[in-house]
Motif scaffolding. Structure first.
Motif, PDB file in Angstrom:
ATOM      1  N   LEU A 108       0.871  -1.275   0.040  1.00 40.53           N
ATOM      2  CA  LEU A 108       0.148   0.051  -0.087  1.00 40.53           C
ATOM      3  C   LEU A 108       0.767   1.280  -0.202  1.00 40.53           C
ATOM      4  CD1 LEU A 108      -2.575  -1.085   2.501  1.00 40.53           C
ATOM      5  CD2 LEU A 108      -2.829  -1.259   0.226  1.00 40.53           C
ATOM      6  N   LYS A 111       0.157   3.705  -2.509  1.00 37.75           N
ATOM      7  CA  LYS A 111      -1.138   3.859  -2.594  1.00 37.75           C
ATOM      8  C   LYS A 111      -1.812   5.207  -1.555  1.00 37.75           C
ATOM      9  CE  LYS A 111      -2.421  -0.390  -4.769  1.00 37.75           C
ATOM     10  NZ  LYS A 111      -2.945  -1.658  -4.515  1.00 37.75           N
ATOM     11  N   LEU A 112      -1.147   5.284  -0.622  1.00 35.90           N
ATOM     12  CA  LEU A 112      -1.507   6.040   0.426  1.00 35.90           C
ATOM     13  C   LEU A 112      -0.738   7.290   0.514  1.00 35.90           C
ATOM     14  CD1 LEU A 112      -1.231   3.045   3.378  1.00 35.90           C
ATOM     15  CD2 LEU A 112      -3.241   4.329   2.461  1.00 35.90           C
ATOM     16  N   ARG A 116       3.238   7.688   0.015  1.00 36.36           N
ATOM     17  CA  ARG A 116       3.585   7.764  -1.380  1.00 36.36           C
ATOM     18  C   ARG A 116       4.813   8.430  -1.567  1.00 36.36           C
ATOM     19  NH1 ARG A 116      -0.804  10.243  -3.252  1.00 36.36           N
ATOM     20  NH2 ARG A 116      -1.765   8.362  -3.003  1.00 36.36           N
ATOM     21  N   GLU A 135      -9.720   9.056   1.578  1.00 34.50           N
ATOM     22  CA  GLU A 135      -9.356   8.197   0.570  1.00 34.50           C
ATOM     23  C   GLU A 135      -8.500   7.045   1.081  1.00 34.50           C
ATOM     24  OE1 GLU A 135      -9.179  11.714   0.539  1.00 34.50           O
ATOM     25  OE2 GLU A 135     -10.993  11.880  -0.680  1.00 34.50           O
ATOM     26  N   ASP A 136      -7.235   7.662   1.885  1.00 37.30           N
ATOM     27  CA  ASP A 136      -6.414   6.655   2.786  1.00 37.30           C
ATOM     28  C   ASP A 136      -7.237   5.572   3.478  1.00 37.30           C
ATOM     29  OD1 ASP A 136      -4.160   7.975   1.350  1.00 37.30           O
ATOM     30  OD2 ASP A 136      -4.078   9.232   3.018  1.00 37.30           O
ATOM     31  N   ARG A 138     -10.034   4.472   3.195  1.00 38.92           N
ATOM     32  CA  ARG A 138     -10.783   3.749   2.215  1.00 38.92           C
ATOM     33  C   ARG A 138     -10.217   2.589   1.464  1.00 38.92           C
ATOM     34  NH1 ARG A 138     -15.757   4.281   2.914  1.00 38.92           N
ATOM     35  NH2 ARG A 138     -16.779   6.447   3.254  1.00 38.92           N
ATOM     36  N   VAL A 139      -8.761   3.057   1.065  1.00 40.22           N
ATOM     37  CA  VAL A 139      -7.825   2.111   0.723  1.00 40.22           C
ATOM     38  C   VAL A 139      -7.628   1.085   1.587  1.00 40.22           C
ATOM     39  CG1 VAL A 139      -5.316   1.789  -0.261  1.00 40.22           C
ATOM     40  CG2 VAL A 139      -6.772   3.800  -0.999  1.00 40.22           C
ATOM     41  N   ASP A 142     -10.872  -1.071   2.639  1.00 40.88           N
ATOM     42  CA  ASP A 142     -11.234  -1.974   1.318  1.00 40.88           C
ATOM     43  C   ASP A 142     -10.513  -3.359   1.495  1.00 40.88           C
ATOM     44  OD1 ASP A 142     -13.046  -0.032   0.413  1.00 40.88           O
ATOM     45  OD2 ASP A 142     -11.846   0.419  -1.324  1.00 40.88           O
TER      46      ASP A 142
END
Length: 152
Positions: A108, A111-112, A116, A135-136, A138-139, A142
């Motif tokens: 991840l 993606k975070l 990142r 958003e972080d 949710r990543v 999920d």
């Protein structure tokens, strides 16, 4: 920032705790952060979400884990003391945890937003508790939650 049906804002947090201590919190329905300090618990509000990140399996001599290990929602405004021993009386907060699976952080990192492109990505975790973007959240969520995720 997401708002619930009453228009109240919802925030998202990371708490950094060893996996063995996370297990105790999940079992007891509470959060305990930053060696029992009250301030991080008071920053969170009812309806906010907390994801635990566990760098190790156990605080002192644990094996490296580097995974998100629990996810739950703050239940009320109550921050309270809990006597664990004569010399240690940490603060706690009621959390309603969801069934989840562990999510390793390495896949991840790109993606975070808070990791990142960051060479020393672990630095932000040294604070023990910090806010993240929806958003972080949710990543991570999920991966940790399945479609039929249930509160425990």
């Amino acid at each position: 920032m997401k708002h619930d049906i009453m228009g109240k804002s919802c925030r998202y947090w990371i708490g950094v705790v060893s996996a063995s201590h996370v297990s105790r919190g999940v079992e007891g329905g509470f959060a305990q952060l930053c060696h029992g300090k009250a301030a991080p618990l008071r920053r969170m509000q009812p309806g906010d979400w907390l994801i635990y990140y566990s760098p190790k399996t156990d605080m002192k001599d644990g094996d490296p884990l580097q995974a998100f290990t629990a996810i739950g929602q703050v239940q009320d405004d109550y921050v309270y003391e809990y006597r664990m021993s004569e010399t240690f009386v940490p603060f706690r907060r009621n959390i309603r945890y969801m069934e989840c699976k562990e999510a390793k952080i390495r896949p991840l990192l790109e993606k975070l937003s808070f990791t990142r492109g960051v060479k020393n990505w672990g630095y932000s975790f040294r604070f023990g508790h910090f806010e993240i973007l929806e958003e972080d959240f949710r990543v991570i969520a999920d991966i940790m939650l399945n479609r039929e995720a249930k509160y425990i």
